[in-house]
Design a protein around this motif. Structure first.
Motif, PDB file in Angstrom:
ATOM      1  N   ALA A   1       0.836  -1.200   0.000  1.00  0.00           N
ATOM      2  CA  ALA A   1       0.000   0.000   0.000  1.00  0.00           C
ATOM      3  C   ALA A   1       0.864   1.241   0.000  1.00  0.00           C
ATOM      4  O   ALA A   1       1.946   1.274   0.599  1.00  0.00           O
ATOM      5  N   ALA A   2       0.395   2.272  -0.690  1.00  0.00           N
ATOM      6  CA  ALA A   2       1.048   3.577  -0.686  1.00  0.00           C
ATOM      7  C   ALA A   2      -0.035   4.636  -0.621  1.00  0.00           C
ATOM      8  O   ALA A   2      -1.125   4.456  -1.183  1.00  0.00           O
ATOM      9  N   GLY A   3       0.225   5.699   0.082  1.00  0.00           N
ATOM     10  CA  GLY A   3      -0.801   6.728   0.241  1.00  0.00           C
ATOM     11  C   GLY A   3      -0.259   8.131   0.152  1.00  0.00           C
ATOM     12  O   GLY A   3       0.932   8.381   0.371  1.00  0.00           O
ATOM     13  N   GLU A   4      -1.120   9.042  -0.195  1.00  0.00           N
ATOM     14  CA  GLU A   4      -0.821  10.466  -0.180  1.00  0.00           C
ATOM     15  C   GLU A   4      -2.078  11.201   0.236  1.00  0.00           C
ATOM     16  O   GLU A   4      -3.192  10.678   0.138  1.00  0.00           O
ATOM     17  N   PHE A   5      -1.911  12.400   0.737  1.00  0.00           N
ATOM     18  CA  PHE A   5      -3.067  13.171   1.180  1.00  0.00           C
ATOM     19  C   PHE A   5      -2.966  14.587   0.653  1.00  0.00           C
ATOM     20  O   PHE A   5      -1.908  15.051   0.226  1.00  0.00           O
ATOM     21  N   ALA A   6      -4.106  15.258   0.651  1.00  0.00           N
ATOM     22  CA  ALA A   6      -4.179  16.660   0.265  1.00  0.00           C
ATOM     23  C   ALA A   6      -4.904  17.415   1.367  1.00  0.00           C
ATOM     24  O   ALA A   6      -5.744  16.847   2.085  1.00  0.00           O
ATOM     25  N   LEU A   7      -4.587  18.687   1.486  1.00  0.00           N
ATOM     26  CA  LEU A   7      -5.110  19.499   2.583  1.00  0.00           C
ATOM     27  C   LEU A   7      -6.079  20.549   2.072  1.00  0.00           C
ATOM     28  O   LEU A   7      -6.075  20.907   0.892  1.00  0.00           O
ATOM     29  N   THR A   8      -6.904  21.036   2.984  1.00  0.00           N
ATOM     30  CA  THR A   8      -7.746  22.189   2.674  1.00  0.00           C
ATOM     31  C   THR A   8      -7.049  23.447   3.192  1.00  0.00           C
ATOM     32  O   THR A   8      -6.573  23.480   4.337  1.00  0.00           O
ATOM     33  N   LYS A   9      -6.956  24.469   2.348  1.00  0.00           N
ATOM     34  CA  LYS A   9      -6.283  25.703   2.758  1.00  0.00           C
ATOM     35  C   LYS A   9      -7.109  26.486   3.773  1.00  0.00           C
ATOM     36  O   LYS A   9      -6.575  27.107   4.682  1.00  0.00           O
ATOM     37  N   GLU A  10      -8.424  26.451   3.586  1.00  0.00           N
ATOM     38  CA  GLU A  10      -9.336  27.188   4.451  1.00  0.00           C
ATOM     39  C   GLU A  10     -10.221  26.211   5.206  1.00  0.00           C
ATOM     40  O   GLU A  10     -10.357  25.047   4.817  1.00  0.00           O
ATOM     41  N   PRO A  11     -10.849  26.649   6.319  1.00  0.00           N
ATOM     42  CA  PRO A  11     -11.823  25.773   6.978  1.00  0.00           C
ATOM     43  C   PRO A  11     -12.885  25.325   5.971  1.00  0.00           C
ATOM     44  O   PRO A  11     -13.383  26.125   5.188  1.00  0.00           O
ATOM     45  N   LEU A  12     -13.205  24.048   5.985  1.00  0.00           N
ATOM     46  CA  LEU A  12     -14.102  23.466   4.992  1.00  0.00           C
ATOM     47  C   LEU A  12     -15.279  22.821   5.707  1.00  0.00           C
ATOM     48  O   LEU A  12     -15.119  21.860   6.464  1.00  0.00           O
ATOM     49  N   THR A  13     -16.471  23.359   5.485  1.00  0.00           N
ATOM     50  CA  THR A  13     -17.682  22.830   6.112  1.00  0.00           C
ATOM     51  C   THR A  13     -18.361  21.850   5.171  1.00  0.00           C
ATOM     52  O   THR A  13     -18.666  22.187   4.025  1.00  0.00           O
ATOM     53  N   ILE A  14     -18.543  20.633   5.646  1.00  0.00           N
ATOM     54  CA  ILE A  14     -19.234  19.590   4.895  1.00  0.00           C
ATOM     55  C   ILE A  14     -20.403  19.099   5.733  1.00  0.00           C
ATOM     56  O   ILE A  14     -20.626  19.583   6.851  1.00  0.00           O
ATOM     57  N   ALA A  15     -21.162  18.136   5.215  1.00  0.00           N
ATOM     58  CA  ALA A  15     -22.347  17.665   5.933  1.00  0.00           C
ATOM     59  C   ALA A  15     -21.996  17.076   7.294  1.00  0.00           C
ATOM     60  O   ALA A  15     -22.771  17.180   8.251  1.00  0.00           O
ATOM     61  N   ALA A  16     -20.829  16.456   7.413  1.00  0.00           N
ATOM     62  CA  ALA A  16     -20.446  15.793   8.662  1.00  0.00           C
ATOM     63  C   ALA A  16     -19.857  16.746   9.693  1.00  0.00           C
ATOM     64  O   ALA A  16     -19.702  16.375  10.858  1.00  0.00           O
ATOM     65  N   GLY A  17     -19.507  17.973   9.294  1.00  0.00           N
ATOM     66  CA  GLY A  17     -18.893  18.916  10.222  1.00  0.00           C
ATOM     67  C   GLY A  17     -17.914  19.820   9.501  1.00  0.00           C
ATOM     68  O   GLY A  17     -17.986  19.984   8.278  1.00  0.00           O
ATOM     69  N   THR A  18     -16.968  20.403  10.232  1.00  0.00           N
ATOM     70  CA  THR A  18     -16.010  21.341   9.655  1.00  0.00           C
ATOM     71  C   THR A  18     -14.596  20.798   9.765  1.00  0.00           C
ATOM     72  O   THR A  18     -14.166  20.359  10.834  1.00  0.00           O
ATOM     73  N   LEU A  19     -13.880  20.838   8.632  1.00  0.00           N
ATOM     74  CA  LEU A  19     -12.474  20.449   8.596  1.00  0.00           C
ATOM     75  C   LEU A  19     -11.634  21.704   8.792  1.00  0.00           C
ATOM     76  O   LEU A  19     -11.783  22.682   8.048  1.00  0.00           O
ATOM     77  N   PRO A  20     -10.744  21.731   9.800  1.00  0.00           N
ATOM     78  CA  PRO A  20      -9.927  22.926  10.025  1.00  0.00           C
ATOM     79  C   PRO A  20      -8.984  23.193   8.854  1.00  0.00           C
ATOM     80  O   PRO A  20      -8.612  22.280   8.116  1.00  0.00           O
ATOM     81  N   ALA A  21      -8.606  24.436   8.683  1.00  0.00           N
ATOM     82  CA  ALA A  21      -7.615  24.783   7.672  1.00  0.00           C
ATOM     83  C   ALA A  21      -6.324  24.008   7.937  1.00  0.00           C
ATOM     84  O   ALA A  21      -5.888  23.870   9.077  1.00  0.00           O
ATOM     85  N   GLY A  22      -5.730  23.495   6.860  1.00  0.00           N
ATOM     86  CA  GLY A  22      -4.491  22.740   6.984  1.00  0.00           C
ATOM     87  C   GLY A  22      -4.662  21.285   7.359  1.00  0.00           C
ATOM     88  O   GLY A  22      -3.671  20.582   7.565  1.00  0.00           O
ATOM     89  N   SER A  23      -5.902  20.820   7.440  1.00  0.00           N
ATOM     90  CA  SER A  23      -6.147  19.419   7.795  1.00  0.00           C
ATOM     91  C   SER A  23      -6.413  18.588   6.541  1.00  0.00           C
ATOM     92  O   SER A  23      -6.615  19.116   5.444  1.00  0.00           O
ATOM     93  N   VAL A  24      -6.430  17.281   6.726  1.00  0.00           N
ATOM     94  CA  VAL A  24      -6.602  16.356   5.608  1.00  0.00           C
ATOM     95  C   VAL A  24      -8.016  16.469   5.047  1.00  0.00           C
ATOM     96  O   VAL A  24      -9.010  16.304   5.758  1.00  0.00           O
ATOM     97  N   ALA A  25      -8.116  16.772   3.741  1.00  0.00           N
ATOM     98  CA  ALA A  25      -9.412  16.872   3.066  1.00  0.00           C
ATOM     99  C   ALA A  25      -9.493  15.957   1.851  1.00  0.00           C
ATOM    100  O   ALA A  25     -10.542  15.848   1.226  1.00  0.00           O
ATOM    101  N   GLY A  26      -8.372  15.324   1.512  1.00  0.00           N
ATOM    102  CA  GLY A  26      -8.357  14.372   0.404  1.00  0.00           C
ATOM    103  C   GLY A  26      -7.352  13.277   0.706  1.00  0.00           C
ATOM    104  O   GLY A  26      -6.319  13.529   1.328  1.00  0.00           O
ATOM    105  N   GLN A  27      -7.685  12.068   0.310  1.00  0.00           N
ATOM    106  CA  GLN A  27      -6.733  10.973   0.482  1.00  0.00           C
ATOM    107  C   GLN A  27      -6.768  10.080  -0.746  1.00  0.00           C
ATOM    108  O   GLN A  27      -7.811   9.817  -1.323  1.00  0.00           O
ATOM    109  N   ARG A  28      -5.585   9.651  -1.141  1.00  0.00           N
ATOM    110  CA  ARG A  28      -5.427   8.797  -2.321  1.00  0.00           C
ATOM    111  C   ARG A  28      -4.547   7.625  -1.884  1.00  0.00           C
ATOM    112  O   ARG A  28      -3.360   7.785  -1.624  1.00  0.00           O
TER     113      ARG A  28
END
Length: 343
Positions: A218-245
């Motif tokens: 297995a190999a993985g990489e992630f991407a971050l959100t620059k700004e706070p990101l509000t989705i249906a489940a809650g809010t992702l803080p700026a600089g946190s993981v918002a994408g994973q591959r």
């Protein structure tokens, strides 16, 4: 023949399998097990989100009450697998269809756990089968069909794309999948979890083709959100993981042979930027009859949270008659006939 079915847990997927049982012409709902005390005592129709009124079956938090029902099959859809519960169900005489991935391939189970489960199946004269959309349909059922066109298979790759921004499942997205976490907290745990889920399924496919995998990594990489990101489940803080591959690769001769790559994201403004498709799958077959197959969920994003559970839940409901008829033991996709919906 009408089959008597119990729904075990009623979360995002469980509520949809529950609805599938209630509406199925050849299944009779006889019980619902609820982990949440708030759901105990509620009518199954309300839990499933049906508008037709009560169905006359109330959820219970009493495990023994469920075991005493004498159901033909239990749909087991919790967030975590409890092998004690699974063995108790099998020993009670209830077959089990589960959306948990632990039972996709018996040889991939811990030998001690496999022995316990198989002994429970023998005592109860029952079988258990893991299925769903992914892993399951997209890593086993569809590849078995498309590889039937090949006489030489050089490789098969599955890319999954999932926009999770409208999925209201905080425990799944934040606690299990790791979205919203600091990059330093995201890594080996997710790779191990995906390997445990998809590795056995890829190995099962390779076994069916007569080409056992020599290695799964297995190999993985992630991407971050620059700004706070509000989705249906809650809010992702700026600089946190918002994408994973995450890529699970089954190798032969040191080369990739069967590959699954998850592209899961909560927004499209990611750092770094990724080339993302609409929710669905792309299957690439390299061989003497090459194929590119795109399977896109034709559902508006605002309706995706309501519709997407069906892709996992419906296959599990449709599998019930086949698992009830199967020989005792842990039954895989290779052991069962092709699953067809009884409409």
């Amino acid at each position: 023949m009408t089959l008597r079915v119990v729904q075990w847990s009623s979360g995002n997927i469980g509520a949809r399998t529950l609805r599938g049982v209630i509406e199925h012409p050849r299944l009779e709902l006889v019980g619902v097990y609820a982990h949440s005390a708030a759901k105990a005592g509620r009518d199954a129709g309300a839990i499933a989100g049906l508008e037709g009124g009560p169905v006359g079956v109330r959820a219970t938090a009493d495990r023994d009450e469920i075991l005493a029902l004498g159901a033909d099959c239990v749909l087991y859809t919790p967030l975590w697998c409890d092998f004690d519960d699974v063995c108790a169900l099998l020993e009670s005489g209830a077959n089990v269809v589960t959306t948990r991935a632990e039972f996709l391939r018996p040889a991939s189970l811990d030998p001690a756990i496999r022995g316990r489960v198989e002994a429970a199946c023998a005592r109860g004269n029952t079988s258990i089968h893991s299925t769903g959309s992914s892993p399951g349909f997209i890593t086993e059922a569809l590849p078995l069909v498309v590889t039937s066109l090949q006489r030489r298979l050089d490789g098969l790759r599955i890319d999954e794309y999932a926009d999770l921004s409208r999925r209201d499942s905080p425990a799944l997205l934040f606690d299990v999948m790791g979205f919203g976490q600091e990059p330093s907290d995201f890594g080996e745990r997710r790779l191990n979890a995906l390997t445990d889920s998809f590795g056995p399924s890829l190995r099962l496919l390779a076994d069916a083709l007569g080409t056992p995998l020599e290695q799964v990594d297995a190999a993985g990489e992630f991407a971050l959100t620059k700004e706070p990101l509000t989705i249906a489940a809650g809010t992702l803080p700026a600089g946190s993981v918002a994408g994973q591959r995450i890529t699970i690769t089954g190798r032969r001769g040191g080369r990739p042979f069967l590959t699954f790559r998850a592209n899961w994201f909560c927004g499209r403004e990611l750092e770094p930027r990724w080339d993302l498709r609409e929710t669905g799958w792309r299957v690439t077959v390299e061989g003497d009859a090459p194929l590119n197959i795109d399977l896109v969920f034709p559902v508006p994003l605002e309706r995706m949270a309501a519709m997407s559970p069906a892709y996992t839940a419906n296959r599990a409901v449709n599998a019930i008659p086949y698992v009830v008829e199967a020989a005792p033991g842990i039954r895989t996709t290779l052991d069962l006939p092709q699953i067809v919906a009884a409409l």
